[in-house]
Write an enzyme that holds these catalytic residues in place. Structure first.
Site, PDB file in Angstrom:
ATOM      1  N   SER A 218       0.843  -1.204   0.000  1.00 22.83           N
ATOM      2  CA  SER A 218       0.000   0.000   0.000  1.00 22.83           C
ATOM      3  C   SER A 218       0.868   1.240   0.000  1.00 22.83           C
ATOM      4  O   SER A 218       1.947   1.263   0.606  1.00 22.83           O
ATOM      5  CB  SER A 218      -0.876  -0.019   1.257  1.00 22.83           C
ATOM      6  OG  SER A 218      -1.521   1.221   1.411  1.00 22.83           O
TER       7      SER A 218
ATOM      8  N   TYR B  76      -1.559  -0.572  10.779  1.00 19.56           N
ATOM      9  CA  TYR B  76      -1.851  -1.216   9.490  1.00 19.56           C
ATOM     10  C   TYR B  76      -0.688  -1.006   8.516  1.00 19.56           C
ATOM     11  O   TYR B  76      -0.172  -1.947   7.919  1.00 19.56           O
ATOM     12  CB  TYR B  76      -3.156  -0.667   8.892  1.00 19.56           C
ATOM     13  CG  TYR B  76      -3.325  -0.991   7.423  1.00 19.56           C
ATOM     14  CD1 TYR B  76      -3.519  -2.301   6.995  1.00 19.56           C
ATOM     15  CD2 TYR B  76      -3.260   0.012   6.440  1.00 19.56           C
ATOM     16  CE1 TYR B  76      -3.647  -2.594   5.649  1.00 19.56           C
ATOM     17  CE2 TYR B  76      -3.393  -0.268   5.109  1.00 19.56           C
ATOM     18  CZ  TYR B  76      -3.584  -1.577   4.708  1.00 19.56           C
ATOM     19  OH  TYR B  76      -3.705  -1.882   3.371  1.00 19.56           O
TER      20      TYR B  76
ATOM     21  N   LYS C 147       2.228  -3.648   6.683  1.00 18.17           N
ATOM     22  CA  LYS C 147       2.558  -3.740   5.247  1.00 18.17           C
ATOM     23  C   LYS C 147       4.056  -3.585   5.041  1.00 18.17           C
ATOM     24  O   LYS C 147       4.668  -4.307   4.265  1.00 18.17           O
ATOM     25  CB  LYS C 147       1.795  -2.661   4.465  1.00 18.17           C
ATOM     26  CG  LYS C 147       0.302  -2.926   4.340  1.00 18.17           C
ATOM     27  CD  LYS C 147       0.033  -4.100   3.426  1.00 18.17           C
ATOM     28  CE  LYS C 147      -1.397  -4.561   3.483  1.00 18.17           C
ATOM     29  NZ  LYS C 147      -1.657  -5.811   2.766  1.00 18.17           N
TER      30      LYS C 147
HETATM   31  P1  NAD Z   1     -10.939  -7.106   1.525  1.00 19.10           P
HETATM   32  O1  NAD Z   1     -11.092  -7.080   3.012  1.00 19.10           O
HETATM   33  O2  NAD Z   1     -12.133  -6.897   0.686  1.00 19.10           O
HETATM   34  O3  NAD Z   1     -10.240  -8.468   1.077  1.00 19.10           O
HETATM   35  C1  NAD Z   1      -9.329  -9.164   1.903  1.00 19.10           C
HETATM   36  C2  NAD Z   1      -9.779 -10.627   1.927  1.00 19.10           C
HETATM   37  O4  NAD Z   1      -8.871 -11.383   2.709  1.00 19.10           O
HETATM   38  C3  NAD Z   1     -11.172 -10.799   2.528  1.00 19.10           C
HETATM   39  O5  NAD Z   1     -11.942 -11.601   1.658  1.00 19.10           O
HETATM   40  C4  NAD Z   1     -10.902 -11.521   3.846  1.00 19.10           C
HETATM   41  O6  NAD Z   1     -11.967 -12.378   4.205  1.00 19.10           O
HETATM   42  C5  NAD Z   1      -9.623 -12.273   3.535  1.00 19.10           C
HETATM   43  N1  NAD Z   1      -8.760 -12.565   4.693  1.00 19.10           N
HETATM   44  C6  NAD Z   1      -8.332 -11.709   5.643  1.00 19.10           C
HETATM   45  N2  NAD Z   1      -7.531 -12.359   6.511  1.00 19.10           N
HETATM   46  C7  NAD Z   1      -7.453 -13.643   6.099  1.00 19.10           C
HETATM   47  C8  NAD Z   1      -6.786 -14.806   6.595  1.00 19.10           C
HETATM   48  N3  NAD Z   1      -6.022 -14.761   7.698  1.00 19.10           N
HETATM   49  N4  NAD Z   1      -6.929 -15.972   5.924  1.00 19.10           N
HETATM   50  C9  NAD Z   1      -7.691 -16.031   4.812  1.00 19.10           C
HETATM   51  N5  NAD Z   1      -8.347 -14.969   4.301  1.00 19.10           N
HETATM   52  C10 NAD Z   1      -8.229 -13.794   4.947  1.00 19.10           C
HETATM   53  O7  NAD Z   1      -9.806  -6.021   1.168  1.00 19.10           O
HETATM   54  P2  NAD Z   1      -9.324  -5.499  -0.245  1.00 19.10           P
HETATM   55  O8  NAD Z   1      -9.694  -4.065  -0.336  1.00 19.10           O
HETATM   56  O9  NAD Z   1      -9.745  -6.425  -1.329  1.00 19.10           O
HETATM   57  O10 NAD Z   1      -7.751  -5.560  -0.033  1.00 19.10           O
HETATM   58  C11 NAD Z   1      -6.970  -6.651  -0.476  1.00 19.10           C
HETATM   59  C12 NAD Z   1      -5.526  -6.427  -0.076  1.00 19.10           C
HETATM   60  O11 NAD Z   1      -5.059  -5.196  -0.629  1.00 19.10           O
HETATM   61  C13 NAD Z   1      -5.314  -6.312   1.433  1.00 19.10           C
HETATM   62  O12 NAD Z   1      -4.102  -6.955   1.774  1.00 19.10           O
HETATM   63  C14 NAD Z   1      -5.197  -4.820   1.661  1.00 19.10           C
HETATM   64  O13 NAD Z   1      -4.422  -4.505   2.800  1.00 19.10           O
HETATM   65  C15 NAD Z   1      -4.502  -4.388   0.384  1.00 19.10           C
HETATM   66  N6  NAD Z   1      -4.765  -2.968   0.064  1.00 19.10           N
HETATM   67  C16 NAD Z   1      -6.056  -2.526  -0.068  1.00 19.10           C
HETATM   68  C17 NAD Z   1      -6.310  -1.193  -0.332  1.00 19.10           C
HETATM   69  C18 NAD Z   1      -7.725  -0.673  -0.456  1.00 19.10           C
HETATM   70  O14 NAD Z   1      -7.931   0.545  -0.406  1.00 19.10           O
HETATM   71  N7  NAD Z   1      -8.726  -1.518  -0.630  1.00 19.10           N
HETATM   72  C19 NAD Z   1      -5.241  -0.289  -0.490  1.00 19.10           C
HETATM   73  C20 NAD Z   1      -3.932  -0.781  -0.382  1.00 19.10           C
HETATM   74  C21 NAD Z   1      -3.711  -2.136  -0.107  1.00 19.10           C
HETATM   75  C1  UD1 Z   2      -7.060   5.624   3.677  1.00 20.63           C
HETATM   76  C2  UD1 Z   2      -6.061   5.242   4.742  1.00 20.63           C
HETATM   77  C3  UD1 Z   2      -4.893   4.504   4.083  1.00 20.63           C
HETATM   78  C4  UD1 Z   2      -5.422   3.290   3.336  1.00 20.63           C
HETATM   79  C5  UD1 Z   2      -6.466   3.733   2.327  1.00 20.63           C
HETATM   80  C6  UD1 Z   2      -7.121   2.541   1.686  1.00 20.63           C
HETATM   81  C7  UD1 Z   2      -6.242   6.863   6.560  1.00 20.63           C
HETATM   82  C8  UD1 Z   2      -5.605   8.041   7.245  1.00 20.63           C
HETATM   83  N1  UD1 Z   2      -5.610   6.421   5.443  1.00 20.63           N
HETATM   84  O1  UD1 Z   2      -6.411   6.468   2.725  1.00 20.63           O
HETATM   85  O2  UD1 Z   2      -3.961   4.094   5.063  1.00 20.63           O
HETATM   86  O3  UD1 Z   2      -4.358   2.653   2.647  1.00 20.63           O
HETATM   87  O4  UD1 Z   2      -7.509   4.473   2.986  1.00 20.63           O
HETATM   88  O5  UD1 Z   2      -7.830   2.965   0.573  1.00 20.63           O
HETATM   89  O6  UD1 Z   2      -7.250   6.350   7.002  1.00 20.63           O
HETATM   90  N2  UD1 Z   2     -12.614  11.868   3.048  1.00 20.63           N
HETATM   91  C9  UD1 Z   2     -13.651  12.723   3.406  1.00 20.63           C
HETATM   92  N3  UD1 Z   2     -14.763  12.200   3.996  1.00 20.63           N
HETATM   93  C10 UD1 Z   2     -14.902  10.859   4.240  1.00 20.63           C
HETATM   94  C11 UD1 Z   2     -13.845   9.994   3.855  1.00 20.63           C
HETATM   95  C12 UD1 Z   2     -12.716  10.543   3.280  1.00 20.63           C
HETATM   96  O7  UD1 Z   2     -13.553  13.931   3.207  1.00 20.63           O
HETATM   97  O8  UD1 Z   2     -15.932  10.438   4.786  1.00 20.63           O
HETATM   98  C13 UD1 Z   2     -11.424  12.436   2.374  1.00 20.63           C
HETATM   99  C14 UD1 Z   2     -10.128  12.190   3.137  1.00 20.63           C
HETATM  100  O9  UD1 Z   2      -9.865  13.236   4.040  1.00 20.63           O
HETATM  101  C15 UD1 Z   2      -9.116  12.132   1.974  1.00 20.63           C
HETATM  102  C16 UD1 Z   2      -9.937  11.541   0.804  1.00 20.63           C
HETATM  103  O10 UD1 Z   2     -11.301  11.768   1.143  1.00 20.63           O
HETATM  104  O11 UD1 Z   2      -8.713  13.433   1.608  1.00 20.63           O
HETATM  105  C17 UD1 Z   2      -9.715  10.045   0.617  1.00 20.63           C
HETATM  106  O12 UD1 Z   2      -9.930   9.368   1.863  1.00 20.63           O
HETATM  107  P1  UD1 Z   2      -9.949   7.766   1.961  1.00 20.63           P
HETATM  108  O13 UD1 Z   2     -10.825   7.224   0.904  1.00 20.63           O
HETATM  109  O14 UD1 Z   2     -10.269   7.408   3.376  1.00 20.63           O
HETATM  110  O15 UD1 Z   2      -8.454   7.336   1.581  1.00 20.63           O
HETATM  111  P2  UD1 Z   2      -7.050   7.801   2.219  1.00 20.63           P
HETATM  112  O16 UD1 Z   2      -7.237   8.690   3.385  1.00 20.63           O
HETATM  113  O17 UD1 Z   2      -6.199   8.286   1.113  1.00 20.63           O
END
Ligand code: NAD
Ligand code: UD1
Length: 339
Positions: free
Chosen positions: A125, A149, A153
């Site tokens: 991330s 978190y 990572k």
């Molecule tokens: P998500 O929660 O929708 O998917 C994660 C999946 O992993 C879920 O289906 C959950 O049931 C499964 N899981 C969690 N722990 C487990 C375990 N111990 N054993 C087996 N399954 C398990 O999240 P996502 O948004 O699809 O994210 C996927 C990956 O990408 C995560 O590692 C997350 O940290 C990373 N990531 C997500 C974002 C984002 O904004 N969505 C941003 C950066 C990184």
């Molecule tokens: C957040 C997490 C980041 C994570 C990412 C996953 C924090 C501080 N950071 O990032 O660690 O990897 O999500 O996607 O939580 N905002 C509003 N109102 C809301 C929600 C968000 O104004 O209800 C604004 C926030 O201030 C920001 C933007 O929208 O400027 C995006 O926010 P968000 O979607 O939560 O993502 P990040 O903060 O970038």
């Protein structure tokens, strides 16, 4: 046929990954404990692709089941999405986050090592960069995550670097996602938060559909064009296509590679609201409140390294992202609970 294991494949990003893998001709096995997802996502994946996948409901920390899984398949690679991802929850429950994200990955790579499967794509991330003054952010920027978190990572990244240094057979791709948003264009899979969403895009979608009354805009006094926070929103289909490119890259390269996956463009909160209003044809009620602690003014990627080395670029713009997010929201107003 190339067979891959997708951990966390029932989740938001993992389910989109499964669609693209099946459509690219891979055989797919999903391991997921459904702690933050529904198996209905995988039924939808199979409807979209008209192709079967295998699903094993299990926790990746279960060493015996993991060993059995690697005995019963000959995986060519693992795409590792399984993990917990809520920042505030990680502050409240750090041990659960370290156990799930760090120990989970440790158990996974041990099983891979024993089975001789040494190709891995890991969901990292942009949160590992912490607070950066300079944008766009490239991979040489320092890492200083500001919450548990993010630290899980970074620890996994470090563990995988050490593994790659110790054994030259490993091929590891660390992909640092910026802000994954949007949904599959079919409207059949998308993001399905369990609770009130923390992130901007799912929150806006739920205001648009009438599940939530009003979006709180966290601060309009940042040093940005309109004063609201700027982020790099990347369509989830672009994001998972970056993983297909990473798999190709790993065929030709050993060692550990780090790539940003972002669009390279920043959009403010007010720009996202306006784009969602156009996509949905509905006004998004919003009010400006105080800044959210821990937020930065601007964060967006320099995706140049992924453009060059993975031959990958994001192609979906913010309008398209909002259209696809809205389609998923209208077809599934209650997520996978909608029959
Ligand atoms: P998500 O929660 O929708 O998917 C994660 C999946 O992993 C879920 O289906 C959950 O049931 C499964 N899981 C969690 N722990 C487990 C375990 N111990 N054993 C087996 N399954 C398990 O999240 P996502 O948004 O699809 O994210 C996927 C990956 O990408 C995560 O590692 C997350 O940290 C990373 N990531 C997500 C974002 C984002 O904004 N969505 C941003 C950066 C990184
Ligand atoms: C957040 C997490 C980041 C994570 C990412 C996953 C924090 C501080 N950071 O990032 O660690 O990897 O999500 O996607 O939580 N905002 C509003 N109102 C809301 C929600 C968000 O104004 O209800 C604004 C926030 O201030 C920001 C933007 O929208 O400027 C995006 O926010 P968000 O979607 O939560 O993502 P990040 O903060 O970038």
């Amino acid at each position: 046929m190339t067979e891959v294991l997708v951990t966390g494949g029932a989740g938001y990003i993992g389910s989109h990954m499964c669609v693209e893998l099946l459509q690219a001709g891979y055989d797919v096995v999903v391991a997921d404990n459904l702690s933050n997802s529904s198996a209905r996502s995988l039924q939808a994946v199979q409807r979209i692709t008209q192709k079967p996948l295998s699903f094993v409901e299990m926790d990746i920390r279960d060493e015996e089941r993991l060993a059995a899984l690697f005995r019963s398949h000959r995986f060519d690679a693992v795409l590792h999405f399984a993990g917990l991802k809520a920042v505030a929850e990680s502050v409240a429950e750090p041990l659960r986050y370290y156990d799930n994200n760090v120990n989970g990955t440790l158990r996974l790579v041990e099983a891979m090592s024993s089975a001789g499967v040494k190709t891995l794509v890991f969901s990292s991330s942009a949160t590992v960069y912490g607070t950066q003054e300079r944008v766009p952010i490239d991979e040489s920027a320092g890492t200083a995550p500001t919450n548990p978190y993010g630290r899980t990572k970074l620890q996994v990244e470090q563990l995988l670097h050490d593994l790659g240094d110790a054994d030259a057979q490993w091929r590891i791709s660390l992909l640092r996602y910026f802000n994954p948003v949007g949904a599959h264009p079919s409207g059949e899979i998308g993001e399905d938060p369990n609770d009130i969403p923390n992130n901007l895009m799912p929150y806006i979608a739920q205001v648009a559909i009438g599940r939530l009354p009003c979006l709180r805009v966290f601060g309009d006094d940042y040093a940005t064009a309109d004063g609201t926070g700027v982020r790099d929103y990347i369509h989830v289909v672009d994001l998972v296509n970056g993983h297909l490119r990473a798999l190709d890259y790993l065929q030709a390269n050993t060692g550990v590679a780090v790539h940003n996956l972002g669009s390279g463009r920043g959009h403010s909160v007010l720009e996202v609201i306006a784009a969602f209003e156009r996509a949905s044809g509905r006004p998004i009620a919003h009010e400006v409140v105080a800044r959210r602690p821990g937020d930065v003014a601007r964060s967006f990627a320099d995706p140049g390294k992924a453009n060059r080395e993975l031959n990958w670029t994001a192609t979906h713009d913010l309008e398209r992202i909002c259209q696809d997010a809205w389609k998923w929201q209208t077809r599934h107003p209650d997520g996978y609970r909608t029959a």
